[in-house]
Design a protein around this motif. Structure first.
Motif, PDB file in Angstrom:
ATOM      1  N   GLY A  60     -14.621  18.257 -26.841  1.00  0.00           N
ATOM      2  CA  GLY A  60     -15.419  18.978 -27.824  1.00  0.00           C
ATOM      3  C   GLY A  60     -15.724  20.388 -27.359  1.00  0.00           C
ATOM      4  O   GLY A  60     -14.912  21.020 -26.694  1.00  0.00           O
ATOM      5  N   ALA A  61     -16.897  20.853 -27.699  1.00  0.00           N
ATOM      6  CA  ALA A  61     -17.303  22.205 -27.343  1.00  0.00           C
ATOM      7  C   ALA A  61     -18.785  22.197 -26.975  1.00  0.00           C
ATOM      8  O   ALA A  61     -19.523  21.293 -27.332  1.00  0.00           O
ATOM      9  CB  ALA A  61     -17.051  23.159 -28.509  1.00  0.00           C
ATOM     10  N   ALA A 101     -12.161  28.342 -21.803  1.00  0.00           N
ATOM     11  CA  ALA A 101     -13.146  28.456 -20.724  1.00  0.00           C
ATOM     12  C   ALA A 101     -12.500  28.408 -19.345  1.00  0.00           C
ATOM     13  O   ALA A 101     -13.193  28.343 -18.337  1.00  0.00           O
ATOM     14  CB  ALA A 101     -14.181  27.344 -20.855  1.00  0.00           C
ATOM     15  N   LYS A 102     -11.182  28.465 -19.281  1.00  0.00           N
ATOM     16  CA  LYS A 102     -10.495  28.358 -18.000  1.00  0.00           C
ATOM     17  C   LYS A 102     -10.867  29.469 -17.029  1.00  0.00           C
ATOM     18  O   LYS A 102     -10.794  29.283 -15.824  1.00  0.00           O
ATOM     19  CB  LYS A 102      -8.982  28.355 -18.214  1.00  0.00           C
ATOM     20  CG  LYS A 102      -8.476  27.107 -18.892  1.00  0.00           C
ATOM     21  CD  LYS A 102      -6.989  27.168 -19.077  1.00  0.00           C
ATOM     22  CE  LYS A 102      -6.512  25.940 -19.828  1.00  0.00           C
ATOM     23  NZ  LYS A 102      -5.085  25.979 -20.096  1.00  0.00           N
ATOM     24  N   THR A 119     -14.511  21.785 -20.754  1.00  0.00           N
ATOM     25  CA  THR A 119     -13.459  21.763 -19.734  1.00  0.00           C
ATOM     26  C   THR A 119     -13.436  20.472 -18.943  1.00  0.00           C
ATOM     27  O   THR A 119     -12.418  20.128 -18.368  1.00  0.00           O
ATOM     28  CB  THR A 119     -13.665  22.903 -18.730  1.00  0.00           C
ATOM     29  OG1 THR A 119     -14.920  22.717 -18.076  1.00  0.00           O
ATOM     30  CG2 THR A 119     -13.604  24.249 -19.395  1.00  0.00           C
ATOM     31  N   GLY A 120     -14.548  19.768 -18.884  1.00  0.00           N
ATOM     32  CA  GLY A 120     -14.642  18.622 -17.982  1.00  0.00           C
ATOM     33  C   GLY A 120     -14.813  19.140 -16.561  1.00  0.00           C
ATOM     34  O   GLY A 120     -15.181  20.293 -16.350  1.00  0.00           O
ATOM     35  N   PRO A 121     -14.534  18.318 -15.564  1.00  0.00           N
ATOM     36  CA  PRO A 121     -14.730  18.735 -14.169  1.00  0.00           C
ATOM     37  C   PRO A 121     -13.934  19.981 -13.810  1.00  0.00           C
ATOM     38  O   PRO A 121     -12.793  20.147 -14.230  1.00  0.00           O
ATOM     39  CB  PRO A 121     -14.232  17.528 -13.373  1.00  0.00           C
ATOM     40  CG  PRO A 121     -14.347  16.380 -14.310  1.00  0.00           C
ATOM     41  CD  PRO A 121     -14.092  16.934 -15.674  1.00  0.00           C
ATOM     42  N   LEU A 140     -20.517  23.071 -19.268  1.00  0.00           N
ATOM     43  CA  LEU A 140     -19.131  22.728 -19.574  1.00  0.00           C
ATOM     44  C   LEU A 140     -18.636  21.587 -18.694  1.00  0.00           C
ATOM     45  O   LEU A 140     -17.843  20.761 -19.119  1.00  0.00           O
ATOM     46  CB  LEU A 140     -18.223  23.947 -19.394  1.00  0.00           C
ATOM     47  CG  LEU A 140     -18.455  25.088 -20.385  1.00  0.00           C
ATOM     48  CD1 LEU A 140     -17.686  26.319 -19.956  1.00  0.00           C
ATOM     49  CD2 LEU A 140     -18.064  24.667 -21.780  1.00  0.00           C
ATOM     50  N   LEU A 141     -19.118  21.544 -17.484  1.00  0.00           N
ATOM     51  CA  LEU A 141     -18.737  20.487 -16.549  1.00  0.00           C
ATOM     52  C   LEU A 141     -19.148  19.115 -17.074  1.00  0.00           C
ATOM     53  O   LEU A 141     -18.434  18.140 -16.906  1.00  0.00           O
ATOM     54  CB  LEU A 141     -19.412  20.740 -15.194  1.00  0.00           C
ATOM     55  CG  LEU A 141     -19.304  19.662 -14.137  1.00  0.00           C
ATOM     56  CD1 LEU A 141     -17.909  19.685 -13.545  1.00  0.00           C
ATOM     57  CD2 LEU A 141     -20.343  19.863 -13.068  1.00  0.00           C
TER      58      LEU A 141
END
Length: 132
Positions: free
Chosen positions: A90-91, A38-39, A106-108, A84-85
Motif C-alpha cells: 500500500g502507501a 521511496a527507494k 517499502t517494507g523492511p 514506511l518500514l
C-alpha cells in the motif's frame, strides 16, 4: 563552576549560505520524487541532514527560518523512513516539506538501522514533536 566551550573555528565564508540553500533545493527535489518511489528516501534523509548542518554553519545561532525548516525536513524524512518500514504494501501518508504526501510502502529497508533511528529520534526531540 561554569565552563565555556568555544566553537570550532568554522567561520562561515561568503558561500556558506549559498551552499546550504543549494542543498535545501536538492532536498526539496528528492522529497518531491518520493511519491513515485521511496527507494531513494535514505539519500533524501542524508542530504537533508547535510543541508541542516550546512545551515547551522551559516547560521550558528540557528535563528534563521531556513535553518529551522531544514531541521524539520530532516525530522520528517527520518520519521517517514520508519513509517514506511512498518508497511509492507500500500502507501503511507507522511507530511514532509509542508505537504501531505502519499508514499508507496517499502517494507523492511537496510537503511533503517539503529543509527538512523537515533538520528530520527534526536531530530524529533529537537523539533519537540512528541508524536514522532
Amino acid at each position: 563552576m561554569n565552563e565555556v566551550i568555544i566553537r570550532h573555528d568554522l567561520s562561515p565564508g561568503p558561500d556558506a549560505e549559498q551552499f546550504a540553500e543549494r542543498l535545501s533545493e536538492r532536498v526539496a527535489r528528492r522529497i518531491d520524487k518520493l511519491e513515485g518511489s521511496a527507494k531513494m528516501i535514505d539519500y533524501a534523509f542524508s542530504t537533508a541532514n547535510l543541508a541542516m548542518r550546512a545551515h547551522c554553519v551559516a547560521d550558528p545561532r540557528a535563528a534563521a527560518v531556513e535553518t529551522w525548516e531544514s531541521t524539520v525536513n530532516s525530522m520528517q524524512l527520518g520519521s517517514a523512513i520508519f513509517a514506511l518500514l512498518g508497511a509492507a504494501e500500500g502507501a503511507v501518508e507522511c507530511r514532509i516539506n509542508r505537504k501531505l504526501r502519499t508514499i508507496p510502502a517499502t517494507g523492511p529497508m537496510s537503511t533503517a538501522d539503529a543509527g538512523t533511528w537515533l538520528s530520527a529520534f534526536w531530530l524529533a526531540v529537537i523539533c519537540r514533536d512528541q508524536d514522532r
